[in-house]
Write a protein that holds these residues in place. Structure first.
Motif, PDB file in Angstrom:
ATOM      1  N   PHE A   1       0.837  -1.209   0.000  1.00 31.27           N
ATOM      2  CA  PHE A   1       0.000   0.000   0.000  1.00 31.27           C
ATOM      3  C   PHE A   1       0.869   1.255   0.000  1.00 31.27           C
ATOM      4  CE2 PHE A   1      -2.028   3.423   2.417  1.00 31.27           C
ATOM      5  CZ  PHE A   1      -3.180   3.623   1.666  1.00 31.27           C
ATOM      6  N   VAL A   2       1.918   1.247   0.821  1.00 34.89           N
ATOM      7  CA  VAL A   2       2.817   2.401   0.883  1.00 34.89           C
ATOM      8  C   VAL A   2       3.528   2.596  -0.451  1.00 34.89           C
ATOM      9  CG1 VAL A   2       4.891   3.338   1.968  1.00 34.89           C
ATOM     10  CG2 VAL A   2       3.139   2.234   3.374  1.00 34.89           C
ATOM     11  N   MET A   3       3.964   1.501  -1.061  1.00 31.10           N
ATOM     12  CA  MET A   3       4.657   1.595  -2.346  1.00 31.10           C
ATOM     13  C   MET A   3       3.733   2.132  -3.430  1.00 31.10           C
ATOM     14  SD  MET A   3       7.837   0.742  -2.085  1.00 31.10           S
ATOM     15  CE  MET A   3       8.237   0.406  -3.804  1.00 31.10           C
ATOM     16  N   ASP A   4       2.474   1.713  -3.411  1.00 28.39           N
ATOM     17  CA  ASP A   4       1.525   2.148  -4.432  1.00 28.39           C
ATOM     18  C   ASP A   4       1.075   3.595  -4.240  1.00 28.39           C
ATOM     19  OD1 ASP A   4       1.683  -0.373  -5.518  1.00 28.39           O
ATOM     20  OD2 ASP A   4      -0.138  -1.113  -4.547  1.00 28.39           O
ATOM     21  N   ASN A   5       1.105   4.059  -3.000  1.00 22.98           N
ATOM     22  CA  ASN A   5       0.561   5.389  -2.709  1.00 22.98           C
ATOM     23  C   ASN A   5       1.599   6.323  -2.070  1.00 22.98           C
ATOM     24  OD1 ASN A   5      -2.612   4.998  -3.124  1.00 22.98           O
ATOM     25  ND2 ASN A   5      -1.842   3.184  -2.050  1.00 22.98           N
ATOM     26  N   TRP A   6       2.871   6.076  -2.324  1.00 23.19           N
ATOM     27  CA  TRP A   6       3.913   6.843  -1.640  1.00 23.19           C
ATOM     28  C   TRP A   6       3.821   8.341  -1.926  1.00 23.19           C
ATOM     29  CZ3 TRP A   6       7.444   9.894  -4.144  1.00 23.19           C
ATOM     30  CH2 TRP A   6       7.575   9.709  -5.541  1.00 23.19           C
ATOM     31  N   LEU A   7       3.428   8.695  -3.156  1.00 28.15           N
ATOM     32  CA  LEU A   7       3.375  10.110  -3.492  1.00 28.15           C
ATOM     33  C   LEU A   7       2.235  10.821  -2.753  1.00 28.15           C
ATOM     34  CD1 LEU A   7       4.577  12.405  -5.085  1.00 28.15           C
ATOM     35  CD2 LEU A   7       3.180  11.737  -7.047  1.00 28.15           C
ATOM     36  N   ASN A   8       1.083  10.187  -2.705  1.00 22.34           N
ATOM     37  CA  ASN A   8      -0.042  10.768  -1.972  1.00 22.34           C
ATOM     38  C   ASN A   8       0.256  10.852  -0.475  1.00 22.34           C
ATOM     39  OD1 ASN A   8      -2.023  11.411  -3.948  1.00 22.34           O
ATOM     40  ND2 ASN A   8      -2.469   9.226  -4.192  1.00 22.34           N
ATOM     41  N   LEU A   9       0.899   9.824   0.061  1.00 20.28           N
ATOM     42  CA  LEU A   9       1.253   9.843   1.474  1.00 20.28           C
ATOM     43  C   LEU A   9       2.271  10.937   1.766  1.00 20.28           C
ATOM     44  CD1 LEU A   9       1.505   5.998   2.186  1.00 20.28           C
ATOM     45  CD2 LEU A   9      -0.294   7.562   2.955  1.00 20.28           C
ATOM     46  N   LEU A  10       3.231  11.091   0.865  1.00 16.83           N
ATOM     47  CA  LEU A  10       4.221  12.156   1.020  1.00 16.83           C
ATOM     48  C   LEU A  10       3.545  13.524   0.994  1.00 16.83           C
ATOM     49  CD1 LEU A  10       7.191  13.158   1.117  1.00 16.83           C
ATOM     50  CD2 LEU A  10       7.177  13.062  -1.397  1.00 16.83           C
ATOM     51  N   ALA A  11       2.610  13.706   0.069  1.00 18.02           N
ATOM     52  CA  ALA A  11       1.898  14.982  -0.036  1.00 18.02           C
ATOM     53  C   ALA A  11       1.085  15.254   1.231  1.00 18.02           C
ATOM     54  CB  ALA A  11       0.976  14.963  -1.257  1.00 18.02           C
ATOM     55  N   LEU A  12       0.440  14.229   1.764  1.00 18.78           N
ATOM     56  CA  LEU A  12      -0.364  14.401   2.978  1.00 18.78           C
ATOM     57  C   LEU A  12       0.515  14.755   4.174  1.00 18.78           C
ATOM     58  CD1 LEU A  12      -3.074  14.281   4.431  1.00 18.78           C
ATOM     59  CD2 LEU A  12      -2.742  11.807   4.694  1.00 18.78           C
ATOM     60  N   VAL A  13       1.648  14.055   4.315  1.00 21.71           N
ATOM     61  CA  VAL A  13       2.565  14.344   5.429  1.00 21.71           C
ATOM     62  C   VAL A  13       3.114  15.765   5.298  1.00 21.71           C
ATOM     63  CG1 VAL A  13       4.799  13.753   6.439  1.00 21.71           C
ATOM     64  CG2 VAL A  13       3.181  11.941   5.850  1.00 21.71           C
ATOM     65  N   TRP A  14       3.474  16.167   4.081  1.00 20.18           N
ATOM     66  CA  TRP A  14       3.978  17.521   3.849  1.00 20.18           C
ATOM     67  C   TRP A  14       2.927  18.564   4.233  1.00 20.18           C
ATOM     68  CZ3 TRP A  14       7.941  20.527   3.417  1.00 20.18           C
ATOM     69  CH2 TRP A  14       7.847  21.762   2.774  1.00 20.18           C
ATOM     70  N   PHE A  15       1.674  18.286   3.850  1.00 17.41           N
ATOM     71  CA  PHE A  15       0.595  19.213   4.185  1.00 17.41           C
ATOM     72  C   PHE A  15       0.417  19.340   5.696  1.00 17.41           C
ATOM     73  CE2 PHE A  15      -3.857  19.789   5.401  1.00 17.41           C
ATOM     74  CZ  PHE A  15      -4.131  21.014   4.814  1.00 17.41           C
ATOM     75  N   LEU A  16       0.410  18.218   6.407  1.00 19.73           N
ATOM     76  CA  LEU A  16       0.222  18.248   7.859  1.00 19.73           C
ATOM     77  C   LEU A  16       1.373  18.974   8.554  1.00 19.73           C
ATOM     78  CD1 LEU A  16      -1.151  14.637   8.478  1.00 19.73           C
ATOM     79  CD2 LEU A  16      -2.439  16.791   8.456  1.00 19.73           C
ATOM     80  N   ILE A  17       2.603  18.752   8.050  1.00 21.47           N
ATOM     81  CA  ILE A  17       3.757  19.450   8.626  1.00 21.47           C
ATOM     82  C   ILE A  17       3.620  20.958   8.429  1.00 21.47           C
ATOM     83  CG2 ILE A  17       6.240  19.848   8.362  1.00 21.47           C
ATOM     84  CD1 ILE A  17       6.532  16.864   7.761  1.00 21.47           C
ATOM     85  N   CYS A  18       3.231  21.378   7.229  1.00 17.64           N
ATOM     86  CA  CYS A  18       3.081  22.799   6.945  1.00 17.64           C
ATOM     87  C   CYS A  18       1.922  23.403   7.732  1.00 17.64           C
ATOM     88  CB  CYS A  18       2.855  23.016   5.447  1.00 17.64           C
ATOM     89  SG  CYS A  18       4.304  22.678   4.407  1.00 17.64           S
TER      90      CYS A  18
END
Length: 237
Positions: A7-24
């Motif tokens: 799941f992480v491999m298939d959705n790594w970009l979306n997960l990265l975007a979500l984590v970046w958003f939460l950090i910001c």
């Protein structure tokens, strides 16, 4: 464990975007609050103006102008609270017609393919943030109501209270007014970040870029804007 990894491999970009958003999102909220105690910004400078306002309010027999100003501020907050309810109603409607929305966005250049479940999760994130903004706006409304009560109960000039008592009254009312304004400001910041989420429906990279752009815009307006410089000008300038 393998399914989670897949799941992480298939959705790594979306997960990265979500984590970046939460950090910001959370990071800027924390940074702006801490920085406001150390350097001039819109929040800290306006608090000084509110203290001056409430100090002068105590010297007036008739305080209709003060209560009218508070009512005007309440109307602005009420507008955003009402608008948030309409937006939430629209988002709930989109949840029932997700496929049509996917088909519309699919024709936009650079659009990443997204499943129905991914779309619905993005919409749920928007709903969560607008609910948060709604609570902030309504809490701001209540706090402005408290300010009106505090102004109504403030001692008049004919009571001849001591300077220490007058300072205590003005500081307390000014602080409550600033708390109401800060709650409103948090709701407005959430609106800004919700605008960035719209880019996620097209492309996660656009989403991350817009999120960083929102942080830059908020920082410039609150700490480096010409409005702040004008508020900080001395009477002789």
């Amino acid at each position: 464990m393998s399914s989670i990894s897949q799941f992480v491999m298939d959705n790594w970009l979306n997960l990265l975007a979500l984590v970046w958003f939460l950090i910001c999102f959370k990071g800027y909220m924390y940074y702006a609050r801490k920085r406001s105690y150390e350097t001039p910004c819109l929040a800290s400078v306006l608090h000084m103006y509110r203290k001056e306002w409430m100090t002068r309010m105590l010297t007036r027999d008739v305080r209709i102008a003060d209560t009218t100003a508070i009512a005007n501020l309440e109307r602005s907050v009420s507008f955003f609270a009402s608008t948030t309810m309409l937006i939430l109603a629209g988002l709930m409607t989109i949840l029932g017609s997700t496929q049509q929305a996917i088909d519309v966005v699919a024709d936009i250049p650079f659009t990443f393919h997204a499943t129905r479940a991914e779309w619905e999760l993005k919409i749920l994130l928007l709903i969560t943030l607008f609910v948060y903004a709604f609570f902030k706006f309504t809490w701001s409304l209540r706090q402005y109501g408290f300010v009106s009560i505090m102004i109504g109960g403030a001692p008049g000039p004919e009571e001849h209270i001591s300077q220490q008592q007058a300072d205590a009254h003005s500081n307390r009312i000014a602080k409550m007014t600033s708390m109401a304004a800060n709650s409103f400001n948090l709701g407005l910041r959430t609106y800004y970040f919700c605008m960035a989420i719209l880019g996620w429906f097209i492309n996660p990279w656009i989403f991350m870029g817009l999120t960083a752009g929102v942080v830059f815009v908020l920082y410039r307006r609150e700490f480096k804007s010409s409005t702040l410089k004008t508020l900080m000008m001395s009477a002789g300038e």
